[in-house]
Design a protein around this motif. Structure first.
Motif, PDB file in Angstrom:
ATOM      1  N   UNK A 115       0.817  -1.218   0.000  1.00 53.57           N
ATOM      2  CA  UNK A 115       0.000   0.000   0.000  1.00 53.57           C
ATOM      3  C   UNK A 115       0.852   1.270   0.000  1.00 53.57           C
ATOM      4  N   UNK A 116       1.980   1.248   0.690  1.00 49.18           N
ATOM      5  CA  UNK A 116       2.816   2.444   0.834  1.00 49.18           C
ATOM      6  C   UNK A 116       4.283   2.055   0.658  1.00 49.18           C
ATOM      7  N   UNK A 117       5.130   3.066   0.616  1.00 51.78           N
ATOM      8  CA  UNK A 117       6.574   2.844   0.653  1.00 51.78           C
ATOM      9  C   UNK A 117       7.088   3.142   2.055  1.00 51.78           C
ATOM     10  N   UNK A 118       8.138   2.446   2.451  1.00 45.81           N
ATOM     11  CA  UNK A 118       8.756   2.682   3.747  1.00 45.81           C
ATOM     12  C   UNK A 118      10.182   3.191   3.562  1.00 45.81           C
ATOM     13  N   UNK A 119      10.632   3.981   4.517  1.00 42.14           N
ATOM     14  CA  UNK A 119      12.037   4.356   4.562  1.00 42.14           C
ATOM     15  C   UNK A 119      12.855   3.170   5.055  1.00 42.14           C
ATOM     16  N   UNK A 120      14.164   3.369   5.159  1.00 40.91           N
ATOM     17  CA  UNK A 120      14.987   2.360   5.814  1.00 40.91           C
ATOM     18  C   UNK A 120      14.511   2.194   7.262  1.00 40.91           C
ATOM     19  N   UNK A 121      14.523   0.978   7.801  1.00 39.88           N
ATOM     20  CA  UNK A 121      14.130   0.802   9.207  1.00 39.88           C
ATOM     21  C   UNK A 121      15.031   1.606  10.143  1.00 39.88           C
ATOM     22  N   UNK A 122      14.438   2.177  11.166  1.00 38.35           N
ATOM     23  CA  UNK A 122      15.226   2.909  12.155  1.00 38.35           C
ATOM     24  C   UNK A 122      15.258   2.204  13.507  1.00 38.35           C
ATOM     25  N   UNK A 123      14.520   1.077  13.610  1.00 44.33           N
ATOM     26  CA  UNK A 123      14.539   0.334  14.878  1.00 44.33           C
ATOM     27  C   UNK A 123      14.176  -1.117  14.594  1.00 44.33           C
ATOM     28  N   UNK A 124      14.904  -2.025  15.223  1.00 45.37           N
ATOM     29  CA  UNK A 124      14.656  -3.459  15.065  1.00 45.37           C
ATOM     30  C   UNK A 124      14.360  -4.065  16.427  1.00 45.37           C
ATOM     31  N   UNK A 125      13.270  -4.791  16.505  1.00 40.01           N
ATOM     32  CA  UNK A 125      12.911  -5.442  17.771  1.00 40.01           C
ATOM     33  C   UNK A 125      12.142  -6.721  17.436  1.00 40.01           C
ATOM     34  N   UNK A 126      11.161  -7.041  18.247  1.00 36.59           N
ATOM     35  CA  UNK A 126      10.345  -8.224  18.032  1.00 36.59           C
ATOM     36  C   UNK A 126       9.145  -8.191  18.951  1.00 36.59           C
ATOM     37  N   UNK A 127       8.281  -9.157  18.778  1.00 35.40           N
ATOM     38  CA  UNK A 127       7.125  -9.268  19.662  1.00 35.40           C
ATOM     39  C   UNK A 127       7.549  -9.841  21.006  1.00 35.40           C
ATOM     40  N   UNK A 128       6.823  -9.460  22.045  1.00 33.78           N
ATOM     41  CA  UNK A 128       7.080  -9.973  23.388  1.00 33.78           C
ATOM     42  C   UNK A 128       5.742 -10.238  24.071  1.00 33.78           C
ATOM     43  N   UNK A 129       5.812 -10.875  25.216  1.00 35.07           N
ATOM     44  CA  UNK A 129       4.610 -11.245  25.960  1.00 35.07           C
ATOM     45  C   UNK A 129       4.658 -10.607  27.340  1.00 35.07           C
ATOM     46  N   UNK A 130       3.618  -9.863  27.662  1.00 40.89           N
ATOM     47  CA  UNK A 130       3.466  -9.316  29.010  1.00 40.89           C
ATOM     48  C   UNK A 130       2.517 -10.216  29.791  1.00 40.89           C
ATOM     49  N   UNK A 131       2.859 -10.468  31.049  1.00 36.38           N
ATOM     50  CA  UNK A 131       2.034 -11.294  31.926  1.00 36.38           C
ATOM     51  C   UNK A 131       1.800 -10.546  33.229  1.00 36.38           C
ATOM     52  N   UNK A 132       0.830 -10.972  34.017  1.00 36.31           N
ATOM     53  CA  UNK A 132       0.575 -10.285  35.291  1.00 36.31           C
ATOM     54  C   UNK A 132       1.732 -10.484  36.255  1.00 36.31           C
ATOM     55  N   UNK A 133       1.983  -9.496  37.080  1.00 38.36           N
ATOM     56  CA  UNK A 133       2.977  -9.590  38.148  1.00 38.36           C
ATOM     57  C   UNK A 133       2.232  -9.813  39.440  1.00 38.36           C
ATOM     58  N   UNK A 134       2.201 -11.059  39.888  1.00 40.78           N
ATOM     59  CA  UNK A 134       1.471 -11.382  41.112  1.00 40.78           C
ATOM     60  C   UNK A 134       2.417 -12.040  42.098  1.00 40.78           C
ATOM     61  N   UNK A 135       2.452 -11.573  43.350  1.00 40.85           N
ATOM     62  CA  UNK A 135       3.313 -12.206  44.347  1.00 40.85           C
ATOM     63  C   UNK A 135       2.799 -13.582  44.721  1.00 40.85           C
ATOM     64  N   UNK A 136       3.707 -14.454  45.024  1.00 39.63           N
ATOM     65  CA  UNK A 136       3.324 -15.798  45.461  1.00 39.63           C
ATOM     66  C   UNK A 136       2.764 -15.753  46.870  1.00 39.63           C
ATOM     67  N   UNK A 137       1.724 -16.513  47.121  1.00 39.61           N
ATOM     68  CA  UNK A 137       1.193 -16.590  48.478  1.00 39.61           C
ATOM     69  C   UNK A 137       1.447 -17.987  49.042  1.00 39.61           C
ATOM     70  N   UNK A 138       1.102 -18.180  50.324  1.00 41.44           N
ATOM     71  CA  UNK A 138       1.421 -19.426  51.014  1.00 41.44           C
ATOM     72  C   UNK A 138       0.709 -20.620  50.386  1.00 41.44           C
ATOM     73  N   UNK A 139      -0.547 -20.432  50.013  1.00 38.61           N
ATOM     74  CA  UNK A 139      -1.313 -21.539  49.446  1.00 38.61           C
ATOM     75  C   UNK A 139      -0.701 -21.977  48.118  1.00 38.61           C
TER      76      UNK A 139
END
Length: 369
Positions: A115-139
Protein backbone atom coordinates in the motif's frame (compact mmCIF):
# COMPACT_ATOMS: atom_id res chain seq x y z
CA UNK A 1 -4.28 49.14 -49.32
CA UNK A 2 -4.96 51.19 -46.21
CA UNK A 3 -7.71 48.74 -45.28
CA UNK A 4 -5.29 45.76 -45.51
CA UNK A 5 -2.68 47.64 -43.50
CA UNK A 6 -5.24 48.44 -40.85
CA UNK A 7 -6.29 44.79 -40.58
CA UNK A 8 -2.66 43.72 -40.22
CA UNK A 9 -2.09 46.23 -37.44
CA UNK A 10 -5.20 45.00 -35.64
CA UNK A 11 -4.01 41.37 -35.95
CA UNK A 12 -0.58 42.22 -34.58
CA UNK A 13 -2.17 44.15 -31.71
CA UNK A 14 -4.43 41.19 -30.86
CA UNK A 15 -1.48 38.80 -30.84
CA UNK A 16 0.47 41.13 -28.58
CA UNK A 17 -2.42 41.34 -26.12
CA UNK A 18 -2.85 37.56 -26.11
CA UNK A 19 0.88 37.03 -25.51
CA UNK A 20 0.88 39.54 -22.66
CA UNK A 21 -2.12 37.82 -21.08
CA UNK A 22 -0.41 34.42 -21.25
CA UNK A 23 2.78 35.80 -19.71
CA UNK A 24 0.82 37.41 -16.88
CA UNK A 25 -1.08 34.19 -16.20
CA UNK A 26 2.15 32.18 -16.14
CA UNK A 27 3.59 34.61 -13.60
CA UNK A 28 0.93 33.68 -11.01
CA UNK A 29 0.98 29.91 -11.62
CA UNK A 30 3.16 27.77 -9.32
CA UNK A 31 6.47 26.67 -10.72
CA UNK A 32 6.50 23.07 -11.99
CA UNK A 33 9.42 22.44 -9.64
CA UNK A 34 7.27 23.28 -6.60
CA UNK A 35 5.46 20.17 -5.40
CA UNK A 36 4.22 18.70 -2.18
CA UNK A 37 7.77 17.60 -1.39
CA UNK A 38 9.16 21.12 -1.67
CA UNK A 39 9.70 22.91 1.65
CA UNK A 40 7.77 25.97 0.53
CA UNK A 41 4.55 24.79 2.19
CA UNK A 42 3.84 23.12 5.51
CA UNK A 43 3.06 19.44 5.12
CA UNK A 44 0.82 17.24 7.24
CA UNK A 45 2.46 14.27 8.99
CA UNK A 46 0.37 11.56 10.62
CA UNK A 47 1.27 10.11 13.99
CA UNK A 48 -0.13 7.89 16.73
CA UNK A 49 0.82 7.69 20.40
CA UNK A 50 3.02 4.64 21.04
CA UNK A 51 5.33 5.33 23.96
CA UNK A 52 8.29 5.67 24.03
CA UNK A 53 8.34 6.34 20.27
CA UNK A 54 5.50 8.87 20.28
CA UNK A 55 4.26 10.41 23.52
CA UNK A 56 1.57 13.04 23.87
CA UNK A 57 2.95 15.74 26.14
CA UNK A 58 1.76 19.19 27.01
CA UNK A 59 2.60 21.46 24.12
CA UNK A 60 3.13 18.72 21.54
CA UNK A 61 4.60 15.30 20.94
CA UNK A 62 7.86 13.75 22.14
CA UNK A 63 9.65 10.42 21.85
CA UNK A 64 12.11 8.55 19.67
CA UNK A 65 10.13 8.68 16.42
CA UNK A 66 9.22 12.33 16.96
CA UNK A 67 12.87 13.30 17.52
CA UNK A 68 13.91 11.33 14.44
CA UNK A 69 11.33 12.93 12.14
CA UNK A 70 11.99 16.41 13.54
CA UNK A 71 15.66 16.02 12.70
CA UNK A 72 14.87 14.80 9.17
CA UNK A 73 12.43 17.66 8.54
CA UNK A 74 14.88 20.28 9.80
CA UNK A 75 17.69 18.88 7.65
CA UNK A 76 15.40 19.03 4.60
CA UNK A 77 14.00 22.46 5.55
CA UNK A 78 10.54 20.93 5.50
CA UNK A 79 7.91 22.71 7.65
CA UNK A 80 5.38 20.24 9.04
CA UNK A 81 2.62 19.74 11.57
CA UNK A 82 1.55 16.49 13.23
CA UNK A 83 -1.98 15.16 12.97
CA UNK A 84 -2.96 12.22 15.18
CA UNK A 85 -4.84 9.37 13.52
CA UNK A 86 -5.65 5.77 14.32
CA UNK A 87 -3.42 3.01 13.01
CA UNK A 88 -5.37 2.39 9.82
CA UNK A 89 -5.70 6.13 9.23
CA UNK A 90 -1.92 6.50 9.17
CA UNK A 91 -1.75 4.27 6.10
CA UNK A 92 -4.90 5.42 4.30
CA UNK A 93 -3.76 9.04 4.75
CA UNK A 94 -0.45 8.29 3.06
CA UNK A 95 -2.23 6.34 0.33
CA UNK A 96 -4.74 9.07 -0.55
CA UNK A 97 -2.19 11.89 -0.28
CA UNK A 98 -3.76 13.69 2.66
CA UNK A 99 -0.60 12.90 4.67
CA UNK A 100 2.93 13.61 3.52
CA UNK A 101 4.22 10.82 5.78
CA UNK A 102 3.24 8.77 8.84
CA UNK A 103 5.57 8.55 11.81
CA UNK A 104 5.10 6.35 14.87
CA UNK A 105 6.10 2.78 15.77
CA UNK A 106 5.02 1.42 12.39
CA UNK A 107 6.06 -2.16 11.65
CA UNK A 108 7.04 -3.00 8.09
CA UNK A 109 4.93 -5.88 6.77
CA UNK A 110 4.35 -7.33 3.31
CA UNK A 111 0.71 -6.26 3.36
CA UNK A 112 1.57 -2.67 4.23
CA UNK A 113 4.39 -2.56 1.68
CA UNK A 114 1.79 -3.21 -1.02
CA UNK A 115 0.00 0.00 0.00
CA UNK A 116 2.82 2.44 0.83
CA UNK A 117 6.57 2.84 0.65
CA UNK A 118 8.76 2.68 3.75
CA UNK A 119 12.04 4.36 4.56
CA UNK A 120 14.99 2.36 5.81
CA UNK A 121 14.13 0.80 9.21
CA UNK A 122 15.23 2.91 12.15
CA UNK A 123 14.54 0.33 14.88
CA UNK A 124 14.66 -3.46 15.07
CA UNK A 125 12.91 -5.44 17.77
CA UNK A 126 10.34 -8.22 18.03
CA UNK A 127 7.12 -9.27 19.66
CA UNK A 128 7.08 -9.97 23.39
CA UNK A 129 4.61 -11.25 25.96
CA UNK A 130 3.47 -9.32 29.01
CA UNK A 131 2.03 -11.29 31.93
CA UNK A 132 0.57 -10.29 35.29
CA UNK A 133 2.98 -9.59 38.15
CA UNK A 134 1.47 -11.38 41.11
CA UNK A 135 3.31 -12.21 44.35
CA UNK A 136 3.32 -15.80 45.46
CA UNK A 137 1.19 -16.59 48.48
CA UNK A 138 1.42 -19.43 51.01
CA UNK A 139 -1.31 -21.54 49.45
CA UNK A 140 0.31 -21.33 46.01
CA UNK A 141 3.64 -22.33 47.52
CA UNK A 142 2.13 -25.39 49.21
CA UNK A 143 0.33 -26.40 46.03
CA UNK A 144 3.58 -26.10 44.11
CA UNK A 145 5.20 -28.58 46.49
CA UNK A 146 2.71 -31.18 45.27
CA UNK A 147 3.26 -30.56 41.58
CA UNK A 148 4.33 -33.48 39.40
CA UNK A 149 7.75 -31.95 38.74
CA UNK A 150 8.49 -31.51 42.42
CA UNK A 151 7.20 -34.98 43.36
CA UNK A 152 9.33 -36.52 40.61
CA UNK A 153 12.49 -34.88 41.95
CA UNK A 154 11.59 -35.89 45.51
CA UNK A 155 11.06 -39.49 44.41
CA UNK A 156 14.41 -39.44 42.61
CA UNK A 157 16.10 -38.28 45.80
CA UNK A 158 14.52 -41.10 47.82
CA UNK A 159 15.74 -43.56 45.20
CA UNK A 160 19.32 -42.24 45.42
CA UNK A 161 19.28 -42.47 49.23
CA UNK A 162 17.92 -46.01 49.04
CA UNK A 163 20.65 -47.04 46.60
CA UNK A 164 23.53 -45.77 48.77
CA UNK A 165 21.87 -47.08 51.92
CA UNK A 166 21.58 -50.57 50.43
CA UNK A 167 25.16 -50.39 49.18
CA UNK A 168 26.63 -49.59 52.59
CA UNK A 169 24.41 -52.29 54.15
CA UNK A 170 25.93 -54.92 51.85
CA UNK A 171 29.40 -54.19 53.30
CA UNK A 172 28.36 -53.66 56.91
CA UNK A 173 25.59 -56.21 57.57
CA UNK A 174 27.97 -58.88 58.93
CA UNK A 175 30.91 -57.15 60.61
CA UNK A 176 28.83 -54.19 61.83
CA UNK A 177 25.59 -55.95 62.62
CA UNK A 178 25.01 -53.76 65.66
CA UNK A 179 24.34 -50.76 63.44
CA UNK A 180 23.28 -52.33 60.13
CA UNK A 181 22.11 -55.81 61.20
CA UNK A 182 18.69 -57.40 61.58
CA UNK A 183 16.46 -58.28 58.69
CA UNK A 184 17.18 -56.97 55.20
CA UNK A 185 14.48 -54.34 55.58
CA UNK A 186 15.91 -53.23 58.95
CA UNK A 187 19.48 -53.16 57.64
CA UNK A 188 18.59 -51.24 54.47
CA UNK A 189 16.50 -48.89 56.59
CA UNK A 190 19.56 -48.20 58.75
CA UNK A 191 21.62 -47.66 55.60
CA UNK A 192 18.94 -45.28 54.28
CA UNK A 193 19.09 -43.27 57.53
CA UNK A 194 22.89 -43.13 57.38
CA UNK A 195 22.80 -41.93 53.73
CA UNK A 196 20.29 -39.18 54.61
CA UNK A 197 22.22 -37.75 57.59
CA UNK A 198 25.48 -37.97 55.65
CA UNK A 199 24.05 -36.12 52.66
CA UNK A 200 22.62 -33.33 54.83
CA UNK A 201 25.93 -33.16 56.79
CA UNK A 202 23.98 -33.60 60.03
CA UNK A 203 26.03 -36.64 60.95
CA UNK A 204 24.53 -37.83 64.26
CA UNK A 205 27.23 -40.51 64.57
CA UNK A 206 24.76 -43.18 65.62
CA UNK A 207 25.60 -45.16 62.50
CA UNK A 208 28.90 -45.20 60.63
CA UNK A 209 30.66 -47.78 58.41
CA UNK A 210 33.45 -49.84 59.95
CA UNK A 211 34.62 -52.05 57.07
CA UNK A 212 36.99 -50.93 54.31
CA UNK A 213 34.31 -51.35 51.66
CA UNK A 214 31.76 -49.50 53.76
CA UNK A 215 34.15 -46.61 54.34
CA UNK A 216 34.94 -46.34 50.63
CA UNK A 217 31.19 -46.17 49.96
CA UNK A 218 30.88 -43.53 52.69
CA UNK A 219 33.76 -41.48 51.27
CA UNK A 220 32.27 -41.42 47.76
CA UNK A 221 28.79 -40.67 49.09
CA UNK A 222 30.00 -37.68 51.15
CA UNK A 223 31.11 -35.84 48.03
CA UNK A 224 28.23 -37.10 45.89
CA UNK A 225 25.79 -35.99 48.58
CA UNK A 226 27.01 -32.38 48.35
CA UNK A 227 26.07 -32.34 44.66
CA UNK A 228 22.73 -34.04 45.28
CA UNK A 229 21.67 -31.68 48.06
CA UNK A 230 22.67 -28.65 45.95
CA UNK A 231 20.55 -29.90 43.08
CA UNK A 232 17.62 -30.61 45.36
CA UNK A 233 17.84 -27.15 47.00
CA UNK A 234 17.94 -25.43 43.61
CA UNK A 235 14.90 -27.39 42.48
CA UNK A 236 12.90 -26.33 45.53
CA UNK A 237 13.86 -22.70 45.02
CA UNK A 238 12.89 -22.88 41.37
CA UNK A 239 9.56 -24.45 42.26
CA UNK A 240 8.71 -21.67 44.70
CA UNK A 241 10.01 -18.71 42.71
CA UNK A 242 7.49 -16.03 41.79
CA UNK A 243 8.16 -16.38 38.09
CA UNK A 244 6.89 -19.94 38.23
CA UNK A 245 3.77 -18.96 40.13
CA UNK A 246 2.45 -15.75 38.68
CA UNK A 247 1.47 -16.79 35.18
CA UNK A 248 0.32 -19.76 33.19
CA UNK A 249 2.16 -18.31 30.16
CA UNK A 250 5.93 -18.73 30.04
CA UNK A 251 6.56 -18.36 26.32
CA UNK A 252 4.97 -18.27 22.83
CA UNK A 253 4.29 -22.00 23.00
CA UNK A 254 1.74 -21.40 25.79
CA UNK A 255 -0.29 -18.78 23.88
CA UNK A 256 -2.66 -21.23 22.11
CA UNK A 257 -3.92 -22.40 25.51
CA UNK A 258 -4.28 -18.98 27.17
CA UNK A 259 -6.51 -15.92 27.05
CA UNK A 260 -4.46 -13.59 24.86
CA UNK A 261 -4.91 -9.89 24.21
CA UNK A 262 -3.30 -7.63 21.61
CA UNK A 263 -3.67 -4.23 19.96
CA UNK A 264 -6.27 -4.14 17.21
CA UNK A 265 -5.03 -3.90 13.63
CA UNK A 266 -1.42 -4.31 14.79
CA UNK A 267 1.36 -6.52 13.44
CA UNK A 268 1.00 -8.61 16.60
CA UNK A 269 -2.68 -9.19 15.82
CA UNK A 270 -1.74 -10.36 12.32
CA UNK A 271 0.91 -12.70 13.73
CA UNK A 272 -1.55 -14.28 16.18
CA UNK A 273 -4.20 -14.67 13.48
CA UNK A 274 -1.73 -16.30 11.07
CA UNK A 275 -0.69 -18.75 13.81
CA UNK A 276 -4.30 -19.60 14.59
CA UNK A 277 -4.12 -18.14 18.12
CA UNK A 278 -7.40 -16.66 19.31
CA UNK A 279 -6.99 -13.20 20.77
CA UNK A 280 -9.01 -10.33 22.19
CA UNK A 281 -8.39 -6.94 20.55
CA UNK A 282 -7.99 -3.71 22.50
CA UNK A 283 -8.13 -0.14 21.25
CA UNK A 284 -5.01 0.91 23.15
CA UNK A 285 -2.08 -0.68 24.93
CA UNK A 286 -3.05 0.74 28.37
CA UNK A 287 -6.51 -0.83 27.97
CA UNK A 288 -4.96 -4.20 27.19
CA UNK A 289 -2.45 -4.06 30.05
CA UNK A 290 -5.18 -2.99 32.46
CA UNK A 291 -7.18 -6.07 31.47
CA UNK A 292 -4.03 -8.14 32.00
CA UNK A 293 -3.32 -6.70 35.43
CA UNK A 294 -6.98 -7.21 36.42
CA UNK A 295 -6.87 -10.89 35.49
CA UNK A 296 -9.27 -10.66 32.53
CA UNK A 297 -6.62 -12.07 30.18
CA UNK A 298 -3.52 -14.21 30.76
CA UNK A 299 -1.09 -12.52 28.35
CA UNK A 300 -0.79 -9.43 26.18
CA UNK A 301 1.30 -9.63 22.99
CA UNK A 302 2.84 -6.55 21.40
CA UNK A 303 6.16 -4.99 20.43
CA UNK A 304 8.82 -5.60 23.10
CA UNK A 305 10.12 -2.01 23.63
CA UNK A 306 6.61 -0.63 24.02
CA UNK A 307 5.55 -3.32 26.49
CA UNK A 308 8.74 -2.85 28.47
CA UNK A 309 8.23 0.91 28.63
CA UNK A 310 4.72 0.54 30.06
CA UNK A 311 5.89 -2.21 32.42
CA UNK A 312 8.56 0.09 33.83
CA UNK A 313 6.32 3.13 34.14
CA UNK A 314 2.52 3.16 34.20
CA UNK A 315 2.17 -0.55 35.03
CA UNK A 316 5.20 -1.02 37.26
CA UNK A 317 4.58 -3.83 39.76
CA UNK A 318 1.40 -4.91 37.92
CA UNK A 319 2.75 -6.46 34.73
CA UNK A 320 6.11 -7.72 33.54
CA UNK A 321 7.56 -8.74 30.19
CA UNK A 322 8.81 -12.28 29.70
CA UNK A 323 12.45 -12.50 28.57
CA UNK A 324 13.12 -12.96 24.87
CA UNK A 325 11.39 -11.86 21.68
CA UNK A 326 9.93 -13.60 18.64
CA UNK A 327 8.66 -12.58 15.18
CA UNK A 328 11.27 -9.90 14.41
CA UNK A 329 9.85 -6.41 13.80
CA UNK A 330 11.22 -3.43 11.82
CA UNK A 331 10.01 0.14 12.42
CA UNK A 332 10.09 2.63 9.55
CA UNK A 333 8.47 5.85 8.31
CA UNK A 334 5.57 5.36 5.88
CA UNK A 335 5.62 7.42 2.66
CA UNK A 336 3.39 7.50 -0.43
CA UNK A 337 4.22 4.91 -3.05
CA UNK A 338 6.94 6.28 -5.31
CA UNK A 339 7.63 9.27 -3.03
CA UNK A 340 10.17 11.59 -4.66
CA UNK A 341 11.78 12.48 -1.32
CA UNK A 342 12.34 8.91 -0.14
CA UNK A 343 16.05 8.81 -1.03
CA UNK A 344 16.71 12.20 0.54
CA UNK A 345 14.89 11.18 3.73
CA UNK A 346 16.80 7.90 3.88
CA UNK A 347 20.12 9.69 3.61
CA UNK A 348 19.37 12.02 6.51
CA UNK A 349 17.84 9.17 8.52
CA UNK A 350 20.83 6.86 8.16
CA UNK A 351 23.27 9.61 9.13
CA UNK A 352 21.22 10.41 12.22
CA UNK A 353 20.98 6.76 13.30
CA UNK A 354 24.79 6.63 13.42
CA UNK A 355 25.02 9.76 15.59
CA UNK A 356 25.68 10.00 19.32
CA UNK A 357 22.48 12.04 19.66
CA UNK A 358 20.37 9.05 18.56
CA UNK A 359 22.32 6.73 20.88
CA UNK A 360 21.63 9.10 23.78
CA UNK A 361 17.91 9.16 22.92
CA UNK A 362 17.82 5.35 22.99
CA UNK A 363 19.56 5.30 26.37
CA UNK A 364 17.11 7.82 27.75
CA UNK A 365 13.93 6.21 26.50
CA UNK A 366 14.86 2.51 26.34
CA UNK A 367 17.73 2.17 28.79
CA UNK A 368 20.09 0.87 26.07
CA UNK A 369 23.73 0.46 27.04
Amino acid sequence: MNRHLSNAVKALTSCAVTLATLLAAQAVLPSPALSQSTPSDTVLVGTRVAAPFVMDQEGGYAGLSVALWTHVAEAMELPFVFEERDLEGLFTGVEDGSLYASVSALTVTAEREERVDFTHPFFTSGLAIAVPERPADFIQAVLRLFSLDFLWVFGLLLGVLLFWGALVWLFERVENAGEFGGTAAEGIGSGFWWAAVTMTTVGYGDKSPRTLGGRIVGFVWMFTGIIVISFFTATIASSLTVTQLDSRVRGPEDLPHARVGTLEESAAATYLEDDGIASQSFGSIPDGLEALASGNIDAFVHDEPILRYFGQNEFRGRTRVLPGTFAEQYYAIALPAGAADRDAINLVLLEYLASEEWAELRRRHLGDD
